[in-house]
Design a protein around this motif. Sequence first.
Motif, PDB file in Angstrom:
ATOM      1  N   ILE A  43      11.240  24.026  29.610  1.00 39.98           N
ATOM      2  CA  ILE A  43      11.352  23.351  28.607  1.00 39.98           C
ATOM      3  C   ILE A  43      10.424  22.349  28.792  1.00 39.98           C
ATOM      4  O   ILE A  43       9.571  22.312  29.982  1.00 39.98           O
ATOM      5  CB  ILE A  43      12.661  22.399  28.735  1.00 39.98           C
ATOM      6  CG1 ILE A  43      12.807  21.893  30.076  1.00 39.98           C
ATOM      7  CG2 ILE A  43      13.718  23.459  28.219  1.00 39.98           C
ATOM      8  CD1 ILE A  43      14.052  21.124  30.372  1.00 39.98           C
ATOM      9  N   LYS A 100      11.222  24.163  23.667  1.00 39.49           N
ATOM     10  CA  LYS A 100      11.710  25.255  24.375  1.00 39.49           C
ATOM     11  C   LYS A 100      10.414  26.309  24.480  1.00 39.49           C
ATOM     12  O   LYS A 100      10.118  26.597  23.477  1.00 39.49           O
ATOM     13  CB  LYS A 100      12.760  25.860  23.931  1.00 39.49           C
ATOM     14  CG  LYS A 100      13.334  27.176  24.698  1.00 39.49           C
ATOM     15  CD  LYS A 100      14.451  27.911  24.340  1.00 39.49           C
ATOM     16  CE  LYS A 100      14.643  29.119  24.931  1.00 39.49           C
ATOM     17  NZ  LYS A 100      13.500  30.172  25.033  1.00 39.49           N
ATOM     18  N   ILE A 132      14.473  22.588  20.031  1.00 39.18           N
ATOM     19  CA  ILE A 132      15.478  22.828  20.832  1.00 39.18           C
ATOM     20  C   ILE A 132      16.821  22.430  19.800  1.00 39.18           C
ATOM     21  O   ILE A 132      17.221  21.412  19.425  1.00 39.18           O
ATOM     22  CB  ILE A 132      15.789  21.919  22.165  1.00 39.18           C
ATOM     23  CG1 ILE A 132      14.809  22.340  23.209  1.00 39.18           C
ATOM     24  CG2 ILE A 132      17.176  22.262  22.670  1.00 39.18           C
ATOM     25  CD1 ILE A 132      14.782  21.518  24.359  1.00 39.18           C
TER      26      ILE A 132
END
Length: 145
Positions: free
Chosen positions: A42, A58, A84
Amino acid sequence: MSETQKYGVFLACYEISTSLLGAPTLTLNLLVNAPAETVHGIGNITQAINPPLDIKTKLDGSFTYMTVMPDNTHILVTASGYPIINWPPYVPGPGPVILPNVELRMVLNEDWKSGTANYKYLDDQGKWQTVNNAVVKSVKCPVLT
């Protein structure tokens, strides 16, 4: 390079920034799979000045060792980041098509601790913003509980 970095799976956390006042900072928490030469993790791009940034992504990518001369090895990490999205597990189907919001190119020293990076991110206006020649430094990974 340690044996873990050659053959295992390890965490690598970075702060990527420039010396420009108010420039964005990219923080990365990556899981490096050395045998597969892949990275997953991340990232978060923040900027304290107006307009503030808080872009979460991500990342999925790969790395390769680049040896220019004997004993002069660097690591090229390339990754694409995607927003995300918490997709409900009970909803059937593959979900929506998600376009990338971050592209990263990072060249690290052989010990994985420092280097330089170029990256671009999609701003809230839908325009790509580019950060070049940013300094990459290894930071302590956060403790997850």
